[in-house]
Write a protein that holds these residues in place. Sequence first.
Motif, PDB file in Angstrom:
ATOM      1  N   THR A 176      -4.168   0.495  -0.946  1.00  7.86           N
ATOM      2  CA  THR A 176      -4.319  -0.513   0.110  1.00  7.86           C
ATOM      3  C   THR A 176      -4.333   0.160   1.480  1.00  7.86           C
ATOM      4  OG1 THR A 176      -3.025  -1.994  -1.284  1.00  7.86           O
ATOM      5  CG2 THR A 176      -3.393  -2.696   0.965  1.00  7.86           C
ATOM      6  N   GLN A 177      -3.366   1.053   1.667  1.00  2.43           N
ATOM      7  CA  GLN A 177      -3.267   1.730   2.952  1.00  2.43           C
ATOM      8  C   GLN A 177      -4.454   2.669   3.189  1.00  2.43           C
ATOM      9  OE1 GLN A 177      -0.149   4.633   3.499  1.00  2.43           O
ATOM     10  NE2 GLN A 177       0.229   3.955   5.584  1.00  2.43           N
ATOM     11  N   ASP A 178      -4.809   3.451   2.165  1.00  2.00           N
ATOM     12  CA  ASP A 178      -5.938   4.380   2.297  1.00  2.00           C
ATOM     13  C   ASP A 178      -7.212   3.646   2.688  1.00  2.00           C
ATOM     14  OD1 ASP A 178      -4.259   6.389   1.569  1.00  2.00           O
ATOM     15  OD2 ASP A 178      -5.029   6.620  -0.479  1.00  2.00           O
ATOM     16  N   GLN A 179      -7.363   2.430   2.192  1.00  2.00           N
ATOM     17  CA  GLN A 179      -8.579   1.673   2.447  1.00  2.00           C
ATOM     18  C   GLN A 179      -8.498   0.851   3.730  1.00  2.00           C
ATOM     19  OE1 GLN A 179     -11.417   1.888   0.768  1.00  2.00           O
ATOM     20  NE2 GLN A 179     -10.499   3.438  -0.549  1.00  2.00           N
ATOM     21  N   GLY A 180      -7.408   0.999   4.438  1.00  2.00           N
ATOM     22  CA  GLY A 180      -7.271   0.296   5.713  1.00  2.00           C
ATOM     23  C   GLY A 180      -7.111  -1.215   5.564  1.00  2.00           C
ATOM     24  N   ALA A 181      -6.646  -1.652   4.387  1.00  2.00           N
ATOM     25  CA  ALA A 181      -6.444  -3.089   4.203  1.00  2.00           C
ATOM     26  C   ALA A 181      -5.099  -3.496   4.790  1.00  2.00           C
ATOM     27  CB  ALA A 181      -6.492  -3.447   2.720  1.00  2.00           C
ATOM     28  N   SER A 182      -5.037  -4.685   5.380  1.00  2.00           N
ATOM     29  CA  SER A 182      -3.789  -5.146   6.004  1.00  2.00           C
ATOM     30  C   SER A 182      -3.163  -6.291   5.220  1.00  2.00           C
ATOM     31  CB  SER A 182      -4.060  -5.589   7.441  1.00  2.00           C
ATOM     32  OG  SER A 182      -5.089  -6.557   7.457  1.00  2.00           O
ATOM     33  N   ILE A 183      -3.835  -6.719   4.157  1.00  2.00           N
ATOM     34  CA  ILE A 183      -3.315  -7.806   3.325  1.00  2.00           C
ATOM     35  C   ILE A 183      -3.456  -7.405   1.861  1.00  2.00           C
ATOM     36  CG2 ILE A 183      -3.618 -10.221   2.632  1.00  2.00           C
ATOM     37  CD1 ILE A 183      -4.912 -10.637   5.446  1.00  2.00           C
ATOM     38  N   LEU A 184      -2.403  -7.705   1.112  1.00  2.00           N
ATOM     39  CA  LEU A 184      -2.391  -7.411  -0.316  1.00  2.00           C
ATOM     40  C   LEU A 184      -2.228  -8.740  -1.037  1.00  2.00           C
ATOM     41  CD1 LEU A 184      -2.223  -5.192  -2.509  1.00  2.00           C
ATOM     42  CD2 LEU A 184       0.207  -4.970  -1.977  1.00  2.00           C
ATOM     43  N   VAL A 185      -3.044  -8.987  -2.051  1.00  2.00           N
ATOM     44  CA  VAL A 185      -2.941 -10.294  -2.714  1.00  2.00           C
ATOM     45  C   VAL A 185      -2.960 -10.156  -4.236  1.00  2.00           C
ATOM     46  CG1 VAL A 185      -5.416 -10.740  -2.403  1.00  2.00           C
ATOM     47  CG2 VAL A 185      -3.876 -12.643  -2.885  1.00  2.00           C
ATOM     48  N   TRP A 211       5.320  -4.058   2.766  1.00  2.00           N
ATOM     49  CA  TRP A 211       5.959  -4.537   4.000  1.00  2.00           C
ATOM     50  C   TRP A 211       6.444  -3.384   4.857  1.00  2.00           C
ATOM     51  CZ3 TRP A 211       6.253  -8.284   7.239  1.00  2.00           C
ATOM     52  CH2 TRP A 211       7.346  -8.422   8.088  1.00  2.00           C
ATOM     53  N   ASN A 212       6.926  -2.324   4.217  1.00  2.00           N
ATOM     54  CA  ASN A 212       7.354  -1.138   4.962  1.00  2.00           C
ATOM     55  C   ASN A 212       6.221  -0.522   5.761  1.00  2.00           C
ATOM     56  OD1 ASN A 212      10.118  -0.735   4.644  1.00  2.00           O
ATOM     57  ND2 ASN A 212       9.819  -0.089   2.529  1.00  2.00           N
ATOM     58  N   LEU A 213       4.997  -0.816   5.377  1.00  2.00           N
ATOM     59  CA  LEU A 213       3.845  -0.267   6.080  1.00  2.00           C
ATOM     60  C   LEU A 213       3.171  -1.333   6.943  1.00  2.00           C
ATOM     61  CD1 LEU A 213       2.398   1.691   3.030  1.00  2.00           C
ATOM     62  CD2 LEU A 213       3.596   2.679   4.983  1.00  2.00           C
ATOM     63  N   GLY A 214       3.818  -2.473   7.087  1.00  2.00           N
ATOM     64  CA  GLY A 214       3.242  -3.542   7.902  1.00  2.00           C
ATOM     65  C   GLY A 214       2.111  -4.291   7.212  1.00  2.00           C
ATOM     66  N   ILE A 215       2.049  -4.182   5.880  1.00  2.00           N
ATOM     67  CA  ILE A 215       1.013  -4.885   5.115  1.00  2.00           C
ATOM     68  C   ILE A 215       1.639  -6.148   4.511  1.00  2.00           C
ATOM     69  CG2 ILE A 215      -0.495  -4.749   3.079  1.00  2.00           C
ATOM     70  CD1 ILE A 215      -0.496  -1.631   3.603  1.00  2.00           C
ATOM     71  N   LEU A 216       0.979  -7.276   4.687  1.00  2.00           N
ATOM     72  CA  LEU A 216       1.509  -8.541   4.178  1.00  2.00           C
ATOM     73  C   LEU A 216       1.016  -8.797   2.758  1.00  2.00           C
ATOM     74  CD1 LEU A 216       1.043 -10.781   7.329  1.00  2.00           C
ATOM     75  CD2 LEU A 216       3.165  -9.802   6.453  1.00  2.00           C
ATOM     76  N   THR A 217       1.856  -9.439   1.967  1.00  2.00           N
ATOM     77  CA  THR A 217       1.512  -9.705   0.571  1.00  2.00           C
ATOM     78  C   THR A 217       1.521 -11.204   0.313  1.00  2.00           C
ATOM     79  OG1 THR A 217       2.525  -7.622  -0.054  1.00  2.00           O
ATOM     80  CG2 THR A 217       2.163  -9.201  -1.812  1.00  2.00           C
ATOM     81  N   SER A 218       0.575 -11.652  -0.503  1.00  2.00           N
ATOM     82  CA  SER A 218       0.520 -13.071  -0.836  1.00  2.00           C
ATOM     83  C   SER A 218       0.122 -13.244  -2.293  1.00  2.00           C
ATOM     84  CB  SER A 218      -0.482 -13.776   0.075  1.00  2.00           C
ATOM     85  OG  SER A 218      -0.442 -15.166  -0.167  1.00  2.00           O
ATOM     86  N   ARG A 219       0.192 -14.472  -2.770  1.00  2.00           N
ATOM     87  CA  ARG A 219      -0.264 -14.769  -4.128  1.00  2.00           C
ATOM     88  C   ARG A 219      -1.144 -16.005  -4.113  1.00  2.00           C
ATOM     89  NH1 ARG A 219       4.637 -13.418  -8.294  1.00  2.00           N
ATOM     90  NH2 ARG A 219       6.008 -14.512  -6.875  1.00  2.00           N
ATOM     91  N   VAL A 220      -2.089 -16.038  -5.020  1.00  2.00           N
ATOM     92  CA  VAL A 220      -2.968 -17.208  -5.086  1.00  2.00           C
ATOM     93  C   VAL A 220      -2.895 -17.851  -6.466  1.00  2.00           C
ATOM     94  CG1 VAL A 220      -4.587 -16.359  -3.350  1.00  2.00           C
ATOM     95  CG2 VAL A 220      -4.968 -15.828  -5.760  1.00  2.00           C
TER      96      VAL A 220
END
Length: 521
Positions: A327-336, A375-384
Amino acid sequence: MQVEQMYLYKAHEEEASMAAKATTTIRQVMHYQPEHAAWFAANQVLFNQVAAFYFEVIQAHEKILDLGDQDALPALEKLTHATKKNPHPVMPLSVIGKEIPAMFRRAAIHAALGSARSFYAHLKKWRTRRANLLAKGKKFLERPPVPPRSWNKSATFYFGQWKERTSSSILLKVWTGSCWSWLKVRLTGRELPNEAEVGSPALVRRGKQWWLHTPVEKHFQRPPKIETQVTTNAATRICAVDLNLNEHLAVCTVQTVEGTILATRFIGGGREISGFRKRQLGRIARNRAKTGILAENEQDNAALWRKIRNADEQIAHLVSARIVQFTQDQGASILVFEHLGNLKPEKGKYSRRGNSKRAFWMKGRIFNFAKYKAWNLGILTSRVNPHHTSRECARCHSLIFRYAQGHPIEGYTPGTPLCLCQQCQMRGNADRNASLIIGQRLIARSQEPFKEKPPAPARRAGRVEKSTGVALSQEAKRKKGPSLSDAWHGDDNAHGTAQEGTLWMDERPSAIPTQLRLPPE
Ligand SMILES: [Zn+2]
């Protein structure tokens, strides 16, 4: 881990403030004279005696648990600690030891409060379950939770019990077994970060070595909410993850809000962990057949259970770390992810049932670990909503065929690796397709927050799982694009064994950089 997560969720709850924080533990090796190891052990024994004592005090005064920690502490001290104003406390701590330093006592009280809160929360849930079942006239056989029989907590050092901390040393006040003594120990390993807030260190024994574990809190700017990120920037990158029980434990895709697919990552190892678990469960089953013992914590099987737990935990950490790294390597800011849904009990042998249950739990762990690491990297996580994520074409939203290599391309065979959309000719890996759908759901939900509602429980039930000839549900129907439901006419020949086939052309999963290392059997 639990404490870390507790902090994490607390951070999530502080919606109002712009500052966010993340907690990690810095683990440092301590260097000391060999004879001092006995001091650390004695110190830990005393710490646990005091904690166990306070657990009993709380049991005798349950109302204390209605108070927050700030008020519970003085209340417990009043019950136990003799002062001029309070010369005869009800349950004097002096029965344990005369000269226990205040900060040592308070750290132990804190540990006891934590255990007591957890125990009474479990007890309350158990009582509710019992009341519900008895009210229905059913039998309730579940045993109640028991208070801890033995205490083996690591001693926490509040300030006053430690001082003069530098990047390479610390002074600790420890109980040697006969007196309190200041001891200087040298520290190596990761240094404390500069800008972080440092918590109380704990003395942790790992095998024969003593470590100093220090929680540190990092403060950072709270990332904008997912809805904001999705609606204000079409270039926002989202990493979507499909978790599976087959070889590919996780399939991740990164896409932008406007729909460009940027990268895919397959994280493998499922077969190995599944085989490992099954062998251990088989052994446990054979032991049980011999002894007729059923309890999970019986001694003869305890080592096997521990092995399984450790392996599951380790894999969950590895997989979640790789997901977050990608996620981080790809520059994504949201994880789902998708919601887990319900555990579908499997039939068959003990080892098979147990294995699928643990695999299901592992998905939950991977999610929790990933959420925390992200979250430690400032990436938010959600579920659908998980409804039909693996049935819909990520390109045109028609129903897809799902099949194994060498089998007829028709119907839907759960667990098979390949998919084909008849409508738009998309073909590829079925889990990757599901991952893309998961990402799209988050985008759709964020853009139209009131349109996607969770499905009614009845509709989520495995109706469609059972046969291939079921028409689309209403939810899938109202999705844009032509529907294939008419083309699905109860052809029931897709029930062959879910055989692993090779993957389609460019969908070949990347090689796994490091093999999973499971403990020796
Ligand atoms: Zn399609």
